[in-house]
Design an enzyme around this catalytic site. Structure first.
Site, mmCIF file in Angstrom:
data_model
loop_
_atom_site.group_PDB
_atom_site.id
_atom_site.type_symbol
_atom_site.label_atom_id
_atom_site.label_comp_id
_atom_site.label_asym_id
_atom_site.label_seq_id
_atom_site.Cartn_x
_atom_site.Cartn_y
_atom_site.Cartn_z
ATOM 1 N N GLN A 286 0.822 -1.224 0.000
ATOM 2 C CA GLN A 286 0.000 0.000 0.000
ATOM 3 C C GLN A 286 0.854 1.272 0.000
ATOM 4 O OE1 GLN A 286 -2.868 0.390 3.166
ATOM 5 N NE2 GLN A 286 -1.459 -0.293 4.762
ATOM 6 N N ALA B 129 8.429 -5.482 3.604
ATOM 7 C CA ALA B 129 8.463 -6.014 4.972
ATOM 8 C C ALA B 129 7.396 -7.086 5.082
ATOM 9 C CB ALA B 129 8.175 -4.901 5.982
ATOM 10 N N TYR C 226 7.467 -8.587 15.455
ATOM 11 C CA TYR C 226 7.434 -7.618 14.352
ATOM 12 C C TYR C 226 8.243 -6.373 14.729
ATOM 13 C CZ TYR C 226 5.566 -3.971 11.262
ATOM 14 O OH TYR C 226 5.445 -2.922 10.380
HETATM 15 N N1 LIG Z 1 0.836 -1.034 7.492
HETATM 16 C C1 LIG Z 1 1.065 -0.338 8.599
HETATM 17 O O1 LIG Z 1 0.155 -0.006 9.382
HETATM 18 C C2 LIG Z 1 2.473 0.099 8.933
HETATM 19 C C3 LIG Z 1 2.705 0.838 10.093
HETATM 20 C C4 LIG Z 1 4.008 1.238 10.386
HETATM 21 C C5 LIG Z 1 5.046 0.919 9.533
HETATM 22 N N2 LIG Z 1 4.793 0.183 8.411
HETATM 23 C C6 LIG Z 1 5.918 -0.142 7.526
HETATM 24 O O2 LIG Z 1 5.675 0.506 6.292
HETATM 25 C C7 LIG Z 1 6.187 -0.269 5.207
HETATM 26 C C8 LIG Z 1 5.126 -0.418 4.138
HETATM 27 O O3 LIG Z 1 3.987 -1.059 4.711
HETATM 28 P P1 LIG Z 1 2.695 -1.398 3.851
HETATM 29 O O4 LIG Z 1 1.513 -1.101 4.684
HETATM 30 O O5 LIG Z 1 2.810 -0.815 2.475
HETATM 31 O O6 LIG Z 1 2.850 -2.977 3.778
HETATM 32 P P2 LIG Z 1 2.292 -4.006 2.720
HETATM 33 O O7 LIG Z 1 1.113 -3.455 2.004
HETATM 34 O O8 LIG Z 1 2.182 -5.308 3.446
HETATM 35 O O9 LIG Z 1 3.485 -4.085 1.672
HETATM 36 C C9 LIG Z 1 4.695 -4.703 1.976
HETATM 37 C C10 LIG Z 1 5.242 -5.308 0.728
HETATM 38 O O10 LIG Z 1 6.450 -5.987 1.090
HETATM 39 C C11 LIG Z 1 6.616 -7.019 0.154
HETATM 40 N N3 LIG Z 1 7.460 -8.102 0.652
HETATM 41 C C12 LIG Z 1 7.199 -9.014 1.624
HETATM 42 N N4 LIG Z 1 8.234 -9.880 1.728
HETATM 43 C C13 LIG Z 1 9.141 -9.493 0.799
HETATM 44 C C14 LIG Z 1 10.400 -9.987 0.400
HETATM 45 N N5 LIG Z 1 10.952 -11.071 0.968
HETATM 46 N N6 LIG Z 1 11.066 -9.345 -0.592
HETATM 47 C C15 LIG Z 1 10.531 -8.255 -1.192
HETATM 48 N N7 LIG Z 1 9.327 -7.760 -0.881
HETATM 49 C C16 LIG Z 1 8.648 -8.360 0.118
HETATM 50 C C17 LIG Z 1 5.234 -7.538 -0.210
HETATM 51 O O11 LIG Z 1 5.357 -7.827 -1.570
HETATM 52 P P3 LIG Z 1 4.395 -8.801 -2.385
HETATM 53 O O12 LIG Z 1 3.060 -8.106 -2.333
HETATM 54 O O13 LIG Z 1 4.987 -8.795 -3.732
HETATM 55 O O14 LIG Z 1 4.411 -10.099 -1.616
HETATM 56 C C18 LIG Z 1 4.321 -6.347 0.084
HETATM 57 O O15 LIG Z 1 3.752 -5.820 -1.088
HETATM 58 C C19 LIG Z 1 6.669 -1.579 5.830
HETATM 59 O O16 LIG Z 1 8.060 -1.513 5.984
HETATM 60 C C20 LIG Z 1 6.018 -1.619 7.201
HETATM 61 O O17 LIG Z 1 6.792 -2.316 8.145
HETATM 62 C C21 LIG Z 1 3.532 -0.223 8.091
#
Ligand SMILES: NC(=O)c1ccc[n+]([C@@H]2O[C@H](COP(=O)([O-])OP(=O)(O)OC[C@H]3O[C@@H](n4cnc5c(N)ncnc54)[C@H](OP(=O)(O)O)[C@@H]3O)[C@@H](O)[C@H]2O)c1
Length: 278
Positions: A11, A59, A124
């Site tokens: 996202q 992640a 996490y």
């Molecule tokens: N979501 C939250 O509320 C939140 C809050 C604080 C911080 N964050 C941080 O913000 C960042 C973005 O979060 P988000 O919400 O966009 O998460 P997300 O929608 O889950 O996206 C994370 C992406 O990481 C990819 N991924 C997983 N394993 C992988 C690997 N081994 N190699 C390469 N790509 C990999 C996945 O790719 P595929 O789709 O191709 O599997 C997924 O699209 C993350 O670092 C997260 O820790 C998120």
């Protein structure tokens, strides 16, 4: 400016693509194009694309899943980040690493600023903190951005979960004693581009202003859309889950005002996001 986004189909990755400045050349890669757990693949991608900036968004973000499968969490979030940081240093790219409010235990009553001491309660949070440490150790040209409670109009997140549940049930029970900053990914993405424009280095807390419990947030969604459901507050002790989120995961930034970067209040952001759905 050539920019690489890891986790580019997630996202935040998608929001970075749609808010990219017109003079940037952006490549957003998913796990199948650039698996961050494979150091050879990561190095090869950076050597091929020669990015000036890498947004490392990849992640394993399933917080409860990380509790059940800690090895996978460490491999993706900690070791994967180590590989990206080492490859960025080798390639001379600036690294922007996205971290989380889960690095804090949430025991203090005040919001957490950038210099508060991390103490994660979950696998996490610990694996993301290890990622921060790898970035600091391996890639001097970096920005570490901690954010919280991300959502968008589509995809899997708290907002879309509330909308799904509201269509299925007359009554939603939501935790009212855990707090954070609901943050619209578009506002975060725009702030990340501003940080890059200013060549900002260091650690930054980037969230929508104000804070909310899960109950407050669900209530605001239901009220804004005038959905015919009741939202009932419950204590976290009544919602069993594998991971323990911080009680007070609220972030605040000392650093952003010095750069002239300000994010709107979370209620304003929610209204804009919901308006985009229609
Ligand atoms: N979501 C939250 O509320 C939140 C809050 C604080 C911080 N964050 C941080 O913000 C960042 C973005 O979060 P988000 O919400 O966009 O998460 P997300 O929608 O889950 O996206 C994370 C992406 O990481 C990819 N991924 C997983 N394993 C992988 C690997 N081994 N190699 C390469 N790509 C990999 C996945 O790719 P595929 O789709 O191709 O599997 C997924 O699209 C993350 O670092 C997260 O820790 C998120």
């Amino acid at each position: 400016m050539r920019v690489l986004i890891t986790g580019g189909h997630g996202q935040l990755g998608r929001a970075l693509v749609r808010t990219a400045p017109s003079d940037s050349e952006v490549v957003a890669l998913g796990a199948s194009d650039c698996d961050v757990t494979d150091p050879v693949a990561v190095r090869a991608v950076l050597a091929r694309l020669e990015p000036d900036v890498v947004f490392h968004c990849a992640a394993w973000t399933d917080v409860d899943g990380c509790e059940h499968h800690p090895e996978r969490a460490w491999r993706v979030n900690a070791l994967g980040t180590q590989h990206v940081a080492a490859a960025c240093f080798e390639a001379g790219a600036r690294l922007v690493y996205i971290s989380t409010n889960y690095v804090f235990d949430g025991e203090q009553d005040e919001p957490y600023h950038e210099f508060a001491r991390p103490h994660p309660l979950s696998v996490y949070g610990a694996s993301k903190l290890a990622g921060e440490e790898a970035v600091r150790a391996l890639c001097p040209q970096h920005a570490i951005v901690r954010t919280a409670m991300l959502y968008d109009a589509t995809g899997r997140n708290f907002l879309t979960t509330v909308l799904r549940l509201a269509a299925e049930q007359p009554r939603l029970r939501m935790v009212a004693d855990q707090y954070g900053n609901p943050t619209f990914v578009d506002d975060l993405a725009r702030a990340l581009w501003q940080l890059v424009e200013r060549s900002a280095a260091g650690t930054f807390h980037v969230v929508n202003a104000g804070n909310a419990s899960w109950y407050d947030w669900a209530q605001a969604i239901v009220e804004t859309l005038q959905l015919p459901v009741a939202v009932e507050p419950i204590p976290a002790s009544e919602y069993r889950r594998a991971a323990r989120p911080p009680r007070n995961g609220t972030l605040v930034s000392l650093a952003l005002p010095t750069l002239g970067i300000e994010l709107p209040d979370w209620r304003d952001a929610l209204a804009r996001c919901l308006a985009r759905r229609d």
